[in-house]
Motif scaffolding. Structure first.
Motif, PDB file in Angstrom:
ATOM      1  N   THR A 183      19.113  45.502  25.789  1.00 20.33           N
ATOM      2  CA  THR A 183      17.814  44.898  26.102  1.00 20.33           C
ATOM      3  C   THR A 183      17.005  44.643  24.842  1.00 20.33           C
ATOM      4  O   THR A 183      16.389  43.578  24.672  1.00 20.33           O
ATOM      5  CB  THR A 183      17.036  45.810  27.065  1.00 20.33           C
ATOM      6  N   ALA A 184      17.009  45.616  23.924  1.00 15.96           N
ATOM      7  CA  ALA A 184      16.215  45.487  22.700  1.00 15.96           C
ATOM      8  C   ALA A 184      16.734  44.361  21.811  1.00 15.96           C
ATOM      9  O   ALA A 184      15.953  43.561  21.268  1.00 15.96           O
ATOM     10  CB  ALA A 184      16.217  46.810  21.939  1.00 15.96           C
ATOM     11  N   LEU A 185      18.057  44.259  21.665  1.00 17.61           N
ATOM     12  CA  LEU A 185      18.600  43.213  20.807  1.00 17.61           C
ATOM     13  C   LEU A 185      18.420  41.839  21.446  1.00 17.61           C
ATOM     14  O   LEU A 185      18.113  40.857  20.764  1.00 17.61           O
ATOM     15  CB  LEU A 185      20.073  43.487  20.502  1.00 17.61           C
ATOM     16  N   LYS A 186      18.579  41.737  22.750  1.00 17.10           N
ATOM     17  CA  LYS A 186      18.337  40.469  23.447  1.00 17.10           C
ATOM     18  C   LYS A 186      16.887  40.028  23.258  1.00 17.10           C
ATOM     19  O   LYS A 186      16.604  38.833  23.016  1.00 17.10           O
ATOM     20  CB  LYS A 186      18.649  40.627  24.933  1.00 17.10           C
ATOM     21  N   ALA A 187      15.954  40.968  23.349  1.00 14.31           N
ATOM     22  CA  ALA A 187      14.546  40.622  23.153  1.00 14.31           C
ATOM     23  C   ALA A 187      14.286  40.133  21.731  1.00 14.31           C
ATOM     24  O   ALA A 187      13.504  39.199  21.512  1.00 14.31           O
ATOM     25  CB  ALA A 187      13.674  41.845  23.459  1.00 14.31           C
ATOM     26  N   ALA A 188      14.948  40.745  20.741  1.00 13.71           N
ATOM     27  CA  ALA A 188      14.776  40.313  19.355  1.00 13.71           C
ATOM     28  C   ALA A 188      15.332  38.910  19.145  1.00 13.71           C
ATOM     29  O   ALA A 188      14.750  38.103  18.402  1.00 13.71           O
ATOM     30  CB  ALA A 188      15.464  41.303  18.420  1.00 13.71           C
ATOM     31  N   ILE A 189      16.454  38.602  19.801  1.00 12.26           N
ATOM     32  CA  ILE A 189      17.030  37.256  19.713  1.00 12.26           C
ATOM     33  C   ILE A 189      16.079  36.238  20.343  1.00 12.26           C
ATOM     34  O   ILE A 189      15.802  35.180  19.773  1.00 12.26           O
ATOM     35  CB  ILE A 189      18.402  37.217  20.396  1.00 12.26           C
ATOM     36  N   ASP A 190      15.576  36.559  21.516  1.00 13.94           N
ATOM     37  CA  ASP A 190      14.648  35.647  22.202  1.00 13.94           C
ATOM     38  C   ASP A 190      13.396  35.410  21.362  1.00 13.94           C
ATOM     39  O   ASP A 190      12.886  34.273  21.288  1.00 13.94           O
ATOM     40  CB  ASP A 190      14.260  36.225  23.565  1.00 13.94           C
ATOM     41  N   ALA A 191      12.903  36.464  20.723  1.00 12.98           N
ATOM     42  CA  ALA A 191      11.707  36.321  19.890  1.00 12.98           C
ATOM     43  C   ALA A 191      11.980  35.425  18.681  1.00 12.98           C
ATOM     44  O   ALA A 191      11.139  34.603  18.298  1.00 12.98           O
ATOM     45  CB  ALA A 191      11.224  37.698  19.433  1.00 12.98           C
ATOM     46  N   ALA A 192      13.173  35.572  18.101  1.00 11.53           N
ATOM     47  CA  ALA A 192      13.526  34.731  16.960  1.00 11.53           C
ATOM     48  C   ALA A 192      13.627  33.266  17.365  1.00 11.53           C
ATOM     49  O   ALA A 192      13.170  32.369  16.638  1.00 11.53           O
ATOM     50  CB  ALA A 192      14.846  35.208  16.351  1.00 11.53           C
ATOM     51  N   VAL A 193      14.218  33.007  18.523  1.00  8.62           N
ATOM     52  CA  VAL A 193      14.335  31.631  19.016  1.00  8.62           C
ATOM     53  C   VAL A 193      12.951  31.052  19.298  1.00  8.62           C
ATOM     54  O   VAL A 193      12.667  29.878  18.986  1.00  8.62           O
ATOM     55  CB  VAL A 193      15.230  31.582  20.266  1.00  8.62           C
TER      56      VAL A 193
ATOM     57  N   LYS B 229      10.389  31.591  17.722  1.00  7.86           N
ATOM     58  CA  LYS B 229       9.748  31.304  16.440  1.00  7.86           C
ATOM     59  C   LYS B 229      10.471  30.216  15.650  1.00  7.86           C
ATOM     60  O   LYS B 229      10.166  29.995  14.489  1.00  7.86           O
ATOM     61  CB  LYS B 229       9.656  32.575  15.611  1.00  7.86           C
ATOM     62  N   GLY B 230      11.481  29.579  16.280  1.00 11.71           N
ATOM     63  CA  GLY B 230      12.114  28.443  15.630  1.00 11.71           C
ATOM     64  C   GLY B 230      13.583  28.590  15.306  1.00 11.71           C
ATOM     65  O   GLY B 230      14.209  27.625  14.836  1.00 11.71           O
ATOM     66  N   ALA B 231      14.178  29.755  15.498  1.00 13.09           N
ATOM     67  CA  ALA B 231      15.609  29.905  15.241  1.00 13.09           C
ATOM     68  C   ALA B 231      16.405  29.075  16.246  1.00 13.09           C
ATOM     69  O   ALA B 231      15.990  28.899  17.399  1.00 13.09           O
ATOM     70  CB  ALA B 231      16.016  31.373  15.343  1.00 13.09           C
ATOM     71  N   ARG B 232      17.565  28.543  15.802  1.00 13.48           N
ATOM     72  CA  ARG B 232      18.432  27.774  16.700  1.00 13.48           C
ATOM     73  C   ARG B 232      19.615  28.638  17.120  1.00 13.48           C
ATOM     74  O   ARG B 232      20.308  29.222  16.293  1.00 13.48           O
ATOM     75  CB  ARG B 232      18.938  26.515  16.009  1.00 13.48           C
TER      76      ARG B 232
ATOM     77  N   LEU C 293      25.320  33.584  17.622  1.00 12.12           N
ATOM     78  CA  LEU C 293      25.270  32.925  16.320  1.00 12.12           C
ATOM     79  C   LEU C 293      23.960  32.165  16.220  1.00 12.12           C
ATOM     80  O   LEU C 293      23.623  31.377  17.100  1.00 12.12           O
ATOM     81  CB  LEU C 293      26.453  31.975  16.163  1.00 12.12           C
ATOM     82  N   LEU C 294      23.224  32.386  15.144  1.00  8.22           N
ATOM     83  CA  LEU C 294      21.917  31.772  14.947  1.00  8.22           C
ATOM     84  C   LEU C 294      21.839  31.089  13.591  1.00  8.22           C
ATOM     85  O   LEU C 294      22.508  31.493  12.626  1.00  8.22           O
ATOM     86  CB  LEU C 294      20.821  32.845  15.003  1.00  8.22           C
ATOM     87  N   THR C 295      21.001  30.073  13.504  1.00  7.37           N
ATOM     88  CA  THR C 295      20.625  29.490  12.227  1.00  7.37           C
ATOM     89  C   THR C 295      19.134  29.173  12.277  1.00  7.37           C
ATOM     90  O   THR C 295      18.490  29.333  13.320  1.00  7.37           O
ATOM     91  CB  THR C 295      21.471  28.237  11.904  1.00  7.37           C
ATOM     92  N   ASP C 296      18.593  28.725  11.156  1.00  3.75           N
ATOM     93  CA  ASP C 296      17.145  28.494  11.036  1.00  3.75           C
ATOM     94  C   ASP C 296      16.354  29.753  11.400  1.00  3.75           C
ATOM     95  O   ASP C 296      15.255  29.686  11.968  1.00  3.75           O
ATOM     96  CB  ASP C 296      16.702  27.331  11.944  1.00  3.75           C
ATOM     97  N   VAL C 297      16.906  30.892  11.044  1.00  3.08           N
ATOM     98  CA  VAL C 297      16.254  32.179  11.339  1.00  3.08           C
ATOM     99  C   VAL C 297      15.233  32.482  10.247  1.00  3.08           C
ATOM    100  O   VAL C 297      15.457  32.195   9.062  1.00  3.08           O
ATOM    101  CB  VAL C 297      17.304  33.308  11.410  1.00  3.08           C
ATOM    102  N   ASP C 298      14.128  33.069  10.637  1.00  2.99           N
ATOM    103  CA  ASP C 298      13.114  33.486   9.682  1.00  2.99           C
ATOM    104  C   ASP C 298      13.738  34.501   8.706  1.00  2.99           C
ATOM    105  O   ASP C 298      14.166  35.575   9.119  1.00  2.99           O
ATOM    106  CB  ASP C 298      11.947  34.135  10.434  1.00  2.99           C
ATOM    107  N   PRO C 299      13.815  34.188   7.406  1.00  2.71           N
ATOM    108  CA  PRO C 299      14.461  35.112   6.464  1.00  2.71           C
ATOM    109  C   PRO C 299      13.713  36.419   6.285  1.00  2.71           C
ATOM    110  O   PRO C 299      14.271  37.376   5.738  1.00  2.71           O
ATOM    111  CB  PRO C 299      14.503  34.314   5.155  1.00  2.71           C
ATOM    112  N   ASP C 300      12.474  36.460   6.750  1.00  8.69           N
ATOM    113  CA  ASP C 300      11.698  37.690   6.660  1.00  8.69           C
ATOM    114  C   ASP C 300      11.552  38.373   8.027  1.00  8.69           C
ATOM    115  O   ASP C 300      10.798  39.342   8.155  1.00  8.69           O
ATOM    116  CB  ASP C 300      10.308  37.396   6.098  1.00  8.69           C
TER     117      ASP C 300
END
Length: 468
Positions: A326-336, A338-341, A357-364
């Motif tokens: 649940t925690a990792l899924k929420a982190a993925i959703d939050a990244a998306v 914010k603009g991650a693909r 697999l993600l790209t355009d992820v916030d490097p910070d």
């Protein structure tokens, strides 16, 4: 499974069921130990060390244990899969490595030696004979994680016994049955009472008792960065060997074999469902080859089998707990958001987080800067090798890292400048052989594992000077 103290299986204060991570069926029970049990274990270890265990006997026992683990390999692998959800093929590979760990320990036991010290080279040392003699530091408290519940336990036990240190063992509460089976193996191999003691139960009771006990000389721990440094802060006078977390990075330059790099990246990111401190999490790629690499990765991530960990074809099984999923899924959703693909995965199917697999992820952002500990990979294009090295080094964690390139100059520059315990060239950053030195820098730990190197950590060299 009961507690094992001074050569006897003892009941705990209570019992808890152990459930199959996939099916939910009960596969055993485990005793709940207390601080009193933890002290009894140290008492037993202290008595054992007073009696001693000769080097040839240590080597014989470790060799016998290796053969017994090999004989019971299927049983060990099934327990690992049932308890942790680790895919059975990965579990079998872990047990194979465990046999190697024990075999190396048996061999290295006989190689520990001191050295002559040339005191006669100075006037005050004239007529003397000086030498160092390796001695065990003392009782070792071994605290181990869930993700390699056989081999990482042995990376604590085997070097400690080889060095002459009695062990008090606290395995992860999420992976106890395999540790109990290891204790059975050592008993069958002839290890005398008190040299290996197993106490399960709440860390706040068991581990705290060992931290407070001055007879425990060494704390050897594999687990989260936060907990590792807390253990050291609370017992600073003990020796600590800490193998902690990471957000492992890999670099692919324009001079790389892109297809080879992609194939290795898939394995490095997804093996064991991504639940390893050296699982690949950050992939920095030169912009001119980023499209080719991302396309190859996307196809591979989409085709990877996920689901039932008992199926030999499964690569990605459930994470250790539903809460972790649940925690990792929420982190993925939050990244998306914010603009991650999202290029692959990112869904939970039958309780399993699909390879993501993600790209355009916030490097910070947290998916780059923190340890994900799941089947997730972020692809981050960079302008050149120098930019990639800078990005790798920005992390506060540094265990393994890798570069893929056919340019020797690039390889040498990366090896020189990358901040990590291990740098690999054209090999996945998840690679570990059980006899190689293995250590993190920065927040990824201190001290060195790998059988011979761990033995050296667990011994000190007494200087003996003789003069007639």
């Amino acid at each position: 499974m009961k507690l094992y103290i001074d050569g006897e299986w003892l009941p705990g204060a209570a019992e808890q069921p152990v459930l199959d991570r996939w099916s939910g069926e009960q596969v055993g029970t485990v005793a709940v130990g207390t601080a009193e049990h933890a002290v009894l274990a140290v008492d037993a270890a202290e008595r054992a060390m007073r009696r001693g265990l000769p080097v040839p006997e240590r080597a014989r026992i470790l060799g016998a244990a290796a053969r017994l683990v090999a004989r019971r390999a299927g049983e060990f692998a099934r327990l690992v899969t049932a308890e942790t959800g680790k895919p059975i093929t990965a579990a079998r590979g872990e047990v194979d490595r465990a046999v190697q760990t024990l075999t190396w320990a048996a061999e290295e036991t006989r190689r520990t030696a001191g050295e002559a010290v040339p005191l006669g080279a100075i006037e005050s040392g004239a007529g003397t004979l000086a030498m160092t003699v390796p001695e065990a530091r003392g009782i070792a408290a071994a605290i181990t994680p869930f993700n390699f519940p056989v081999n990482l336990v042995l990376h604590k036990i085997a070097p400690a016994l080889a060095a002459g240190c009695a062990v008090v063992l606290k395995p992860s509460e999420k992976a106890v049955l395999a540790a109990g089976l290891l204790v059975e193996v050592f008993a069958e191999a002839g290890l005398p009472a008190g040299w290996l003691n197993l106490v399960t139960g709440p860390p706040a009771e068991v581990v705290d008792a060992w931290l407070a006990d001055p007879r425990v000389a060494v704390v050897t721990f594999t687990g989260s960065t936060r907990i590792g440094w807390e253990l050291k802060a609370r017992s600073p006078r003990k020796l600590h060997v800490l193998e902690l977390g990471s957000n492992t990075a890999m670099v692919v330059t324009a001079a790389a074999d892109v297809e080879r790099a992609a194939a290795d990246a898939v394995t490095a990111a997804l093996a064991g469902s991504g639940q390893a401190c050296v699982s690949l999490q950050r992939l920095y790629v030169a912009r001119e080859v980023a499209g080719r690499l991302t396309a190859a990765l996307g196809a591979a991530f989409t085709s990877v089998r996920h689901g039932d960990p008992h199926d030999p074809e499964t690569v990605v099984g459930p994470l250790i707990t539903p809460q972790a999923t649940t925690a990792l899924k929420a982190a993925i959703d939050a990244a998306v958001a914010k603009g991650a693909r999202l290029l692959a995965g990112g869904e939970v199917v039958n309780g399993v987080l699909t390879p993501t697999l993600l790209t355009d992820v916030d490097p910070d952002g947290p998916l780059v800067c923190e340890e994900a500990f799941g089947p997730l990979l972020s692809v981050l294009p960079v302008d050149d090798l120098d930019a990639a090295i800078d990005a790798v080094n920005r992390s506060s964690m540094a265990l393994n890292t890798a570069v893929y390139t056919r340019d020797l100059g690039e390889a040498m520059r990366f090896a020189e400048r990358a901040q990590a315990g291990t740098v690999l060239v054209n090999m996945p950053p998840s690679y570990r052989a059980d006899h190689m030195p293995y250590a993190g820098v920065k927040d990824s730990g201190q001290g060195t594992e790998g059988v011979r190197y761990a033995i050296e950590e667990l011994q000190h060299h007494k200087l003996v000077v003789l003069k007639p």
